[in-house]
Design an enzyme around this catalytic site. Structure first.
Site, mmCIF file in Angstrom:
data_model
loop_
_atom_site.group_PDB
_atom_site.id
_atom_site.type_symbol
_atom_site.label_atom_id
_atom_site.label_comp_id
_atom_site.label_asym_id
_atom_site.label_seq_id
_atom_site.Cartn_x
_atom_site.Cartn_y
_atom_site.Cartn_z
ATOM 1 N N LYS A 187 -12.679 0.348 -13.605
ATOM 2 C CA LYS A 187 -12.907 -0.987 -13.023
ATOM 3 C C LYS A 187 -13.319 -1.986 -14.111
ATOM 4 C CE LYS A 187 -12.172 -0.278 -8.583
ATOM 5 N NZ LYS A 187 -11.183 -1.032 -7.805
ATOM 6 N N VAL A 215 -20.925 6.913 2.953
ATOM 7 C CA VAL A 215 -21.926 7.722 3.663
ATOM 8 C C VAL A 215 -22.148 7.238 5.098
ATOM 9 C CG1 VAL A 215 -23.903 6.410 2.730
ATOM 10 C CG2 VAL A 215 -24.242 8.762 3.435
ATOM 11 N N ARG A 229 -26.473 15.375 -6.262
ATOM 12 C CA ARG A 229 -25.040 15.586 -6.455
ATOM 13 C C ARG A 229 -24.627 15.049 -7.824
ATOM 14 N NH1 ARG A 229 -20.656 12.930 -2.403
ATOM 15 N NH2 ARG A 229 -21.592 11.099 -3.320
ATOM 16 N N GLN A 246 -6.969 -4.913 -3.873
ATOM 17 C CA GLN A 246 -7.940 -3.921 -3.383
ATOM 18 C C GLN A 246 -7.473 -2.496 -3.669
ATOM 19 O OE1 GLN A 246 -10.807 -4.928 -1.760
ATOM 20 N NE2 GLN A 246 -10.211 -7.089 -1.719
ATOM 21 N N ALA A 247 -6.181 -2.298 -3.906
ATOM 22 C CA ALA A 247 -5.648 -0.934 -4.030
ATOM 23 C C ALA A 247 -6.328 -0.197 -5.180
ATOM 24 C CB ALA A 247 -4.142 -0.973 -4.277
ATOM 25 N N ARG A 252 -29.615 2.710 -2.396
ATOM 26 C CA ARG A 252 -28.380 1.921 -2.461
ATOM 27 C C ARG A 252 -28.581 0.550 -1.823
ATOM 28 N NH1 ARG A 252 -27.311 5.159 -5.524
ATOM 29 N NH2 ARG A 252 -25.668 6.725 -5.573
ATOM 30 N N ASP A 296 0.867 -1.193 0.000
ATOM 31 C CA ASP A 296 0.000 0.000 0.000
ATOM 32 C C ASP A 296 0.901 1.240 0.000
ATOM 33 O OD1 ASP A 296 -3.219 0.301 1.327
ATOM 34 O OD2 ASP A 296 -1.974 2.074 0.980
ATOM 35 N N TYR A 309 -14.388 6.219 -12.916
ATOM 36 C CA TYR A 309 -14.099 5.144 -11.949
ATOM 37 C C TYR A 309 -14.695 3.813 -12.428
ATOM 38 C CZ TYR A 309 -14.702 2.459 -7.570
ATOM 39 O OH TYR A 309 -14.716 1.481 -6.612
ATOM 40 N N ILE A 324 -34.981 15.532 -6.495
ATOM 41 C CA ILE A 324 -35.158 16.939 -6.089
ATOM 42 C C ILE A 324 -34.969 17.063 -4.584
ATOM 43 C CG2 ILE A 324 -36.620 17.828 -7.965
ATOM 44 C CD1 ILE A 324 -39.023 17.205 -6.044
HETATM 45 N N1 LIG Z 1 -16.024 0.898 -0.153
HETATM 46 C C1 LIG Z 1 -16.907 0.601 -1.107
HETATM 47 O O1 LIG Z 1 -18.114 0.792 -0.932
HETATM 48 C C2 LIG Z 1 -16.440 -0.026 -2.410
HETATM 49 C C3 LIG Z 1 -17.405 -0.353 -3.355
HETATM 50 C C4 LIG Z 1 -16.998 -0.910 -4.563
HETATM 51 C C5 LIG Z 1 -15.656 -1.190 -4.786
HETATM 52 N N2 LIG Z 1 -14.731 -0.848 -3.853
HETATM 53 C C6 LIG Z 1 -13.322 -1.145 -4.129
HETATM 54 O O2 LIG Z 1 -12.797 -1.863 -3.038
HETATM 55 C C7 LIG Z 1 -11.402 -1.570 -2.891
HETATM 56 C C8 LIG Z 1 -11.099 -1.125 -1.465
HETATM 57 O O3 LIG Z 1 -11.847 0.065 -1.217
HETATM 58 P P1 LIG Z 1 -11.915 0.752 0.221
HETATM 59 O O4 LIG Z 1 -13.307 1.216 0.412
HETATM 60 O O5 LIG Z 1 -11.283 -0.130 1.234
HETATM 61 O O6 LIG Z 1 -11.040 2.055 -0.051
HETATM 62 P P2 LIG Z 1 -9.735 2.583 0.715
HETATM 63 O O7 LIG Z 1 -9.443 3.912 0.105
HETATM 64 O O8 LIG Z 1 -9.934 2.510 2.182
HETATM 65 O O9 LIG Z 1 -8.637 1.522 0.302
HETATM 66 C C9 LIG Z 1 -7.861 1.637 -0.869
HETATM 67 C C10 LIG Z 1 -6.416 1.397 -0.477
HETATM 68 O O10 LIG Z 1 -5.617 1.455 -1.653
HETATM 69 C C11 LIG Z 1 -4.445 2.199 -1.344
HETATM 70 N N3 LIG Z 1 -3.932 2.794 -2.581
HETATM 71 C C12 LIG Z 1 -4.492 3.787 -3.314
HETATM 72 N N4 LIG Z 1 -3.713 4.083 -4.360
HETATM 73 C C13 LIG Z 1 -2.646 3.241 -4.300
HETATM 74 C C14 LIG Z 1 -1.486 3.081 -5.089
HETATM 75 N N5 LIG Z 1 -1.280 3.831 -6.177
HETATM 76 N N6 LIG Z 1 -0.589 2.132 -4.734
HETATM 77 C C15 LIG Z 1 -0.788 1.360 -3.626
HETATM 78 N N7 LIG Z 1 -1.853 1.488 -2.827
HETATM 79 C C16 LIG Z 1 -2.779 2.421 -3.160
HETATM 80 C C17 LIG Z 1 -4.898 3.248 -0.360
HETATM 81 O O11 LIG Z 1 -3.838 3.815 0.407
HETATM 82 C C18 LIG Z 1 -5.869 2.452 0.493
HETATM 83 O O12 LIG Z 1 -5.224 1.833 1.580
HETATM 84 C C19 LIG Z 1 -11.093 -0.510 -3.947
HETATM 85 O O13 LIG Z 1 -10.573 -1.158 -5.080
HETATM 86 C C20 LIG Z 1 -12.441 0.080 -4.269
HETATM 87 O O14 LIG Z 1 -12.496 0.633 -5.565
HETATM 88 C C21 LIG Z 1 -15.084 -0.259 -2.662
#
Ligand SMILES: NC(=O)c1ccc[n+]([C@@H]2O[C@H](COP(=O)([O-])OP(=O)(O)OC[C@H]3O[C@@H](n4cnc5c(N)ncnc54)[C@H](O)[C@@H]3O)[C@@H](O)[C@H]2O)c1
Length: 313
Positions: free
Chosen positions: A147, A186, A273, A73-74, A215, A31, A143, A207
């Site tokens: 994905k 949220v 929004r 996950q990043a 959601r 990370d 975004y 509105i």
């Molecule tokens: N939270 C949600 O509701 C949700 C919904 C759909 C998908 N996701 C996906 O799930 C995953 C985790 O999301 P989250 O909610 O835990 O978000 P989060 O922001 O808490 O976690 C993302 C992590 O990725 C790390 N990161 C970001 N850019 C990076 C880089 N360039 N190199 C290395 N690390 C990097 C961040 O420091 C963070 O720790 C993401 O891929 C997100 O798109 C989340």
């Protein structure tokens, strides 16, 4: 099993790391701490402070840890940020992910799990329907495009290099450790503001004054179990929705959280929004079939509210 969790210092990734350690895996977290926090990284995990865009450091981490599994996950995880800065979103979410996929092939990783989005990839989900994995994606934000692109790259990498994978399309995930200061999340934002006695804003579905967007809220424990099942090869489907199929308006959420936290605050109606999908609900029947019933919303919100309460004392 040796699992490398990218984004493991973030909200979802750190819960995956905890559970993976409980299951007896060897765990490394990779990370760059862009939004994650080092304190979220479990003590027993090896930590690489590396950006997925930095190919040399990424490969060095793979060579050092020699993962059998990668849990990716990043990401830049905010729709709003992606709208403002699509290039940055693409560089982390597409190019960074391609670096992870390429390193996984080069280092003979057995399986990769990819955190995709069910909340954004399907676009508007018409009333009284739930988006299924065979619903054609309509990504309407950078975004969601990024994905979806990675989902397609995974298909290519499977065909070209035999890389096996699961795509997990998360609905709106909530739970302890979610960042309350971002523009997404949220539940965390509301918990934080309600605990501080600050008013909350209800962004409209259409509105100002309506009940807000609809959601599908899924508890982080269910998301974690899906990730574990995927790493253990218990999910035969290449793409799986991680949602509950239950629809909740922002107003219902606001009421429920105020009850759980035992505080009421001003709820100010606001306009729609830009970029917000009005209705997003996933079909989670296949997830239930594979892993059992998901945590009921009221229980998950209660546990989350308790965590925020304890944190503020
Ligand atoms: N939270 C949600 O509701 C949700 C919904 C759909 C998908 N996701 C996906 O799930 C995953 C985790 O999301 P989250 O909610 O835990 O978000 P989060 O922001 O808490 O976690 C993302 C992590 O990725 C790390 N990161 C970001 N850019 C990076 C880089 N360039 N190199 C290395 N690390 C990097 C961040 O420091 C963070 O720790 C993401 O891929 C997100 O798109 C989340």
């Amino acid at each position: 099993m040796r699992v490398l969790i990218t984004g493991g210092a973030g909200f979802i990734g750190s819960h995956v790391a905890d559970r993976a350690l409980e299951r007896g895996y060897e765990v490394a977290v990779l990370d760059n701490l862009a939004s994650g926090r080092q304190e979220n990284v479990p003590d027993k995990a090896t930590f690489y402070e590396v950006d997925v865009c930095d190919v040399d450091s990424l490969n060095a981490a793979f060579a050092d840890f020699r993962p059998t599994h990668v849990n990716h996950q990043a990401a830049q995880a905010s729709v709003a940020v992606s709208v403002r800065n699509p290039l940055m979103d693409a560089s982390v979410n597409i190019l960074g992910s391609l670096n992870v996929l390429t390193a996984s092939v080069a280092h003979q990783v057995e399986r990769i799990v990819f955190a995709s989005t069910g909340g954004a990839i399907y676009g508007e989900v018409p009333e009284s329907t739930r988006a299924d994995t065979d619903t054609v994606p309509v990504p309407i934000s950078p975004y969601a495009c990024s994905k979806f692109a990675v989902e397609k790259y995974l298909e290519c990498f499977r065909i070209e290099h035999g890389l096996t994978y699961n795509v997990l399309r998360y609905a709106n995930v909530y739970g302890p450790r979610q960042d309350p200061h971002g523009e997404a999340g949220v539940v965390a934002i509301f918990c934080n503001r309600i605990m501080a006695g600050k008013g909350i804003q209800l962004n409209a579905m259409c509105i100002s004054g309506d009940d807000g967007c609809i959601r599908d809220y899924v508890y982080v424990k269910d998301v974690v179990e899906a990730n574990i099942a995927s790493m253990e090869n218990r999910i035969p489907d290449p793409v799986l929705n991680i949602g509950t199929g239950t629809e909740t308006t922002t107003r219902q959420l606001a009421c429920s959280l105020q009850e759980h936290l035992g505080k009421s605050v001003n709820v100010t109606p606001s306009g729609h929004r830009a970029g917000d999908i009005q209705r997003s609900v996933l079909n989670g029947d296949r997830l239930t079939e594979l892993l059992g019933k998901s945590v009921p919303l009221d229980q998950g919100l209660g546990e989350t509210a308790n965590w925020f309460k304890q944190r503020s004392t």
